[in-house]
Design a protein around this motif. Sequence first.
Motif, PDB file in Angstrom:
ATOM      1  N   VAL A   1      63.932 -26.677 -34.425  1.00  0.00           N
ATOM      2  CA  VAL A   1      65.769 -27.113 -34.772  1.00  0.00           C
ATOM      3  C   VAL A   1      66.997 -26.265 -34.732  1.00  0.00           C
ATOM      4  O   VAL A   1      66.946 -24.691 -35.670  1.00  0.00           O
ATOM      5  CB  VAL A   1      65.423 -27.169 -35.728  1.00  0.00           C
ATOM      6  N   SER A   2      67.732 -26.861 -34.432  1.00  0.00           N
ATOM      7  CA  SER A   2      68.786 -26.196 -34.532  1.00  0.00           C
ATOM      8  C   SER A   2      70.581 -26.739 -35.010  1.00  0.00           C
ATOM      9  O   SER A   2      70.606 -27.561 -34.948  1.00  0.00           O
ATOM     10  CB  SER A   2      69.551 -25.356 -33.254  1.00  0.00           C
ATOM     11  N   PHE A   3      71.484 -26.151 -35.893  1.00  0.00           N
ATOM     12  CA  PHE A   3      72.650 -27.065 -36.845  1.00  0.00           C
ATOM     13  C   PHE A   3      73.384 -25.559 -36.294  1.00  0.00           C
ATOM     14  O   PHE A   3      73.207 -23.941 -36.812  1.00  0.00           O
ATOM     15  CB  PHE A   3      72.402 -26.761 -38.015  1.00  0.00           C
ATOM     16  N   ILE A   4      74.690 -25.923 -36.291  1.00  0.00           N
ATOM     17  CA  ILE A   4      75.622 -24.549 -35.211  1.00  0.00           C
ATOM     18  C   ILE A   4      77.193 -25.474 -36.392  1.00  0.00           C
ATOM     19  O   ILE A   4      77.581 -26.788 -35.207  1.00  0.00           O
ATOM     20  CB  ILE A   4      75.833 -25.189 -34.089  1.00  0.00           C
ATOM     21  N   GLN A   5      77.951 -24.754 -36.927  1.00  0.00           N
ATOM     22  CA  GLN A   5      78.766 -25.487 -37.700  1.00  0.00           C
ATOM     23  C   GLN A   5      78.414 -26.509 -38.405  1.00  0.00           C
ATOM     24  O   GLN A   5      79.840 -27.140 -38.019  1.00  0.00           O
ATOM     25  CB  GLN A   5      80.027 -24.755 -36.728  1.00  0.00           C
ATOM     26  N   CYS A   6      77.024 -26.414 -38.803  1.00  0.00           N
ATOM     27  CA  CYS A   6      77.347 -28.420 -39.545  1.00  0.00           C
ATOM     28  C   CYS A   6      77.843 -28.166 -40.725  1.00  0.00           C
ATOM     29  O   CYS A   6      77.938 -26.916 -41.483  1.00  0.00           O
ATOM     30  CB  CYS A   6      75.983 -28.511 -39.348  1.00  0.00           C
ATOM     31  N   GLU A   7      77.779 -29.017 -41.061  1.00  0.00           N
ATOM     32  CA  GLU A   7      78.407 -29.568 -42.856  1.00  0.00           C
ATOM     33  C   GLU A   7      77.684 -30.425 -43.121  1.00  0.00           C
ATOM     34  O   GLU A   7      77.332 -31.545 -43.238  1.00  0.00           O
ATOM     35  CB  GLU A   7      79.431 -29.534 -43.150  1.00  0.00           C
ATOM     36  N   ASN A   8      76.416 -30.205 -44.619  1.00  0.00           N
ATOM     37  CA  ASN A   8      75.767 -31.332 -45.361  1.00  0.00           C
ATOM     38  C   ASN A   8      74.521 -31.822 -45.070  1.00  0.00           C
ATOM     39  O   ASN A   8      74.650 -33.113 -43.935  1.00  0.00           O
ATOM     40  CB  ASN A   8      76.499 -32.439 -45.831  1.00  0.00           C
ATOM     41  N   VAL A   9      73.636 -31.064 -44.509  1.00  0.00           N
ATOM     42  CA  VAL A   9      72.728 -31.557 -44.311  1.00  0.00           C
ATOM     43  C   VAL A   9      71.378 -30.762 -45.107  1.00  0.00           C
ATOM     44  O   VAL A   9      70.998 -30.642 -45.933  1.00  0.00           O
ATOM     45  CB  VAL A   9      72.434 -30.187 -42.457  1.00  0.00           C
ATOM     46  N   HIS A  10      70.046 -32.617 -44.737  1.00  0.00           N
ATOM     47  CA  HIS A  10      69.370 -32.889 -45.583  1.00  0.00           C
ATOM     48  C   HIS A  10      67.976 -32.788 -44.397  1.00  0.00           C
ATOM     49  O   HIS A  10      67.927 -33.494 -43.230  1.00  0.00           O
ATOM     50  CB  HIS A  10      69.310 -33.369 -46.211  1.00  0.00           C
ATOM     51  N   ILE A  11      66.841 -31.510 -44.721  1.00  0.00           N
ATOM     52  CA  ILE A  11      65.778 -31.492 -43.517  1.00  0.00           C
ATOM     53  C   ILE A  11      64.547 -31.328 -45.466  1.00  0.00           C
ATOM     54  O   ILE A  11      64.641 -31.276 -45.831  1.00  0.00           O
ATOM     55  CB  ILE A  11      65.367 -30.361 -42.630  1.00  0.00           C
ATOM     56  N   THR A  12      63.731 -32.905 -44.750  1.00  0.00           N
ATOM     57  CA  THR A  12      62.763 -33.139 -45.970  1.00  0.00           C
ATOM     58  C   THR A  12      61.793 -33.121 -45.376  1.00  0.00           C
ATOM     59  O   THR A  12      61.785 -34.811 -44.144  1.00  0.00           O
ATOM     60  CB  THR A  12      63.701 -33.828 -47.088  1.00  0.00           C
ATOM     61  N   GLY A  13      60.387 -33.614 -46.082  1.00  0.00           N
ATOM     62  CA  GLY A  13      59.618 -34.463 -45.905  1.00  0.00           C
ATOM     63  C   GLY A  13      58.405 -34.298 -44.521  1.00  0.00           C
ATOM     64  O   GLY A  13      57.374 -34.017 -44.366  1.00  0.00           O
ATOM     65  N   VAL A  14      59.260 -33.705 -43.368  1.00  0.00           N
ATOM     66  CA  VAL A  14      58.512 -33.459 -41.779  1.00  0.00           C
ATOM     67  C   VAL A  14      57.336 -32.289 -42.164  1.00  0.00           C
ATOM     68  O   VAL A  14      58.021 -31.305 -42.622  1.00  0.00           O
ATOM     69  CB  VAL A  14      58.958 -33.449 -40.944  1.00  0.00           C
ATOM     70  N   SER A  15      57.392 -31.780 -41.359  1.00  0.00           N
ATOM     71  CA  SER A  15      56.033 -30.739 -40.410  1.00  0.00           C
ATOM     72  C   SER A  15      56.759 -30.129 -39.336  1.00  0.00           C
ATOM     73  O   SER A  15      57.130 -31.337 -38.053  1.00  0.00           O
ATOM     74  CB  SER A  15      54.518 -30.947 -40.693  1.00  0.00           C
ATOM     75  N   ILE A  16      57.047 -29.284 -39.216  1.00  0.00           N
ATOM     76  CA  ILE A  16      57.977 -28.603 -38.220  1.00  0.00           C
ATOM     77  C   ILE A  16      57.027 -27.502 -37.547  1.00  0.00           C
ATOM     78  O   ILE A  16      56.893 -26.425 -38.630  1.00  0.00           O
ATOM     79  CB  ILE A  16      59.126 -28.236 -39.321  1.00  0.00           C
ATOM     80  N   GLU A  17      56.973 -27.877 -36.256  1.00  0.00           N
ATOM     81  CA  GLU A  17      55.281 -26.622 -35.709  1.00  0.00           C
ATOM     82  C   GLU A  17      55.663 -26.136 -34.701  1.00  0.00           C
ATOM     83  O   GLU A  17      56.747 -27.172 -33.629  1.00  0.00           O
ATOM     84  CB  GLU A  17      54.298 -27.501 -35.573  1.00  0.00           C
ATOM     85  N   ASN A  18      54.768 -24.677 -34.180  1.00  0.00           N
ATOM     86  CA  ASN A  18      54.488 -24.506 -32.978  1.00  0.00           C
ATOM     87  C   ASN A  18      56.376 -24.541 -31.819  1.00  0.00           C
ATOM     88  O   ASN A  18      56.667 -24.387 -31.166  1.00  0.00           O
ATOM     89  CB  ASN A  18      54.239 -25.480 -31.340  1.00  0.00           C
ATOM     90  N   SER A  19      57.523 -23.515 -32.912  1.00  0.00           N
ATOM     91  CA  SER A  19      58.210 -23.491 -32.094  1.00  0.00           C
ATOM     92  C   SER A  19      58.204 -22.469 -30.580  1.00  0.00           C
ATOM     93  O   SER A  19      57.359 -21.521 -30.634  1.00  0.00           O
ATOM     94  CB  SER A  19      59.834 -22.851 -33.003  1.00  0.00           C
ATOM     95  N   PRO A  20      59.885 -22.402 -29.482  1.00  0.00           N
ATOM     96  CA  PRO A  20      59.832 -21.290 -28.681  1.00  0.00           C
ATOM     97  C   PRO A  20      59.493 -20.353 -29.006  1.00  0.00           C
ATOM     98  O   PRO A  20      59.880 -19.380 -28.671  1.00  0.00           O
ATOM     99  CB  PRO A  20      60.418 -22.603 -27.568  1.00  0.00           C
ATOM    100  N   SER A  21      60.147 -19.974 -30.205  1.00  0.00           N
ATOM    101  CA  SER A  21      61.097 -18.781 -31.113  1.00  0.00           C
ATOM    102  C   SER A  21      61.361 -19.030 -32.502  1.00  0.00           C
ATOM    103  O   SER A  21      60.300 -19.990 -33.125  1.00  0.00           O
ATOM    104  CB  SER A  21      62.878 -18.551 -30.274  1.00  0.00           C
TER     105      SER A  21
END
Length: 532
Positions: A266-286
């Motif tokens: 998951v990548s945010f670039i030059q973003c504003e006002n972001v909310h990440i909630t509840g999910v399971s985030i798994e097994n990234s390539p990096s």
Amino acid sequence: MIFKVLDLMMAPATLTNCSLVLVWKFLEDTTTIKNYEIYQNGKKIKTCNKSKTHFTIEGLLENTTYEFQIIAVTFDGQSVSSEIVKVTTLSSKQVLDVTQSPYFADYTGKTDSTLAIQQAIDDCPISGVVLIPEKATLLSGALELKSDMTFEINGILKGSLNPEDYIITSDREKYMGYSNEDGLILSRYEGWELYCYRSLINAGWLDPEDRHKKTCKNIRISGNGRIIGGGNQLGTSMRKIYSDPVKYAKYLSDGRPGRRVRGRLVSFIQCENVHITGVSIENSPSWTIHMIYCDTVTTNGISIKSYGVDNGDGWDPDSSRNLMIFDTKFDTSDDCIAIKSGKNPEGNDIGIPTENVWIFDLEMLGGNGVAIGSEMSGGVENILIENCLIKNTNYGLDIKAHNDRGGYIRNVRLCDCSIDGINIHSVDYNIDGHKAPTLPIFENIYLTNCFILNSEMSVKISGFNDGFRQSAIKNVVLDHVIITGKNENLVTIEMKNAEDIKLTNVKLQDGSRPRIINEASTTRNLHLDWES
């Protein structure tokens, strides 16, 4: 973010049509608190254990104003009230189920659904919701979120294992200047701006003409489902294509070709006002969640799993500000949290610090713990870590930089935590940039009311020396710290090239004093107050 005694606030970016998240600051003397009481419109709705300083309010009505207040109740029956926080909920918006008409994404996960999901995102009205429903598994390549939307994942979003699904193949004009001829996008990895594969979930883009501009705003990733990346299999495939160490020298990392070209999960670039909630985030390539040049990101109620992933960091703010993470569990094979701001000389020249980071009420039960650095050439300041369990990690809190970095790390506070160890030091890796004109500056680091769990790690403070210059680590305070562990008779607090170090009531679990090692007497102004 500056906090007063029992300062109640709504966590930034968490307001919806039916819910919000309240957070509040600990009282200075937490030992007197019995619990916290939460009031909605004057009526008590919940009593929280004193170790919890957040609460999610659900079941609210849309377009309705509510008043919230927190009362801290002490053991002697006294109480301290916060000010009243008044909030008006948002309006309900359209929900686009990607498995339904007109998108018909394959809910079995057998065929690629990238185009269907992306079309739903493109069609999503302002403040609308793109939904992956429960029991659906969707296979996808790179997705591009846009401003003013929610991506709600109640099923499974599963990343493709094909590297070609993470490059720009169409609509090139939209990404003109932000992608190259190979379809890679401009990003940042290990301190360098360079072209990388896209992540599974992307938002915003890097504008080298104005890195302060916000290219995407008001984004929410929520739900009770799972985001599963391609892991090492995908990361290795991405690396192979860019493995020529001469042609792709910038993608080298400590001798490993192609390592920096990999996308994140998951990548945010030059973003504003972001909310990440509840999910399971798994097994990234990096790295798992990476925020570059962002402002105001709240992360809560998630789990991050990257155990066994090469370079599998969990949550990486990079030259970003006003960040909050809490109620999160980590199981990583690298840094659980890694706070960064670029690498010499580019990070010095860009000069965008990471600042105002609040980390609280979370668990790290593996991986490397919390790292600040080593890419910190743009500066890092105002980091608050509270009420965290950081156990069975390799380092605990690791504040680090190479001599060449320049930059600074200052104003770091660790309060009411149980943590494996504290290491404040220089490192000898990730050094492929020209030297900064000055050595790094580390100062104002405070550890208060904490347990150090691993007596073999304990505390190490070692400043910078390149053979010609020195930069002492300054103003480190340990106040009411207990060191526990199996080998308490071997506990040491090691110091080298440090200045203005104060230890107040630092002791072992049995009440005895740790041994102080001041290597070559290079620590100046050492203050010991064992009984305060």
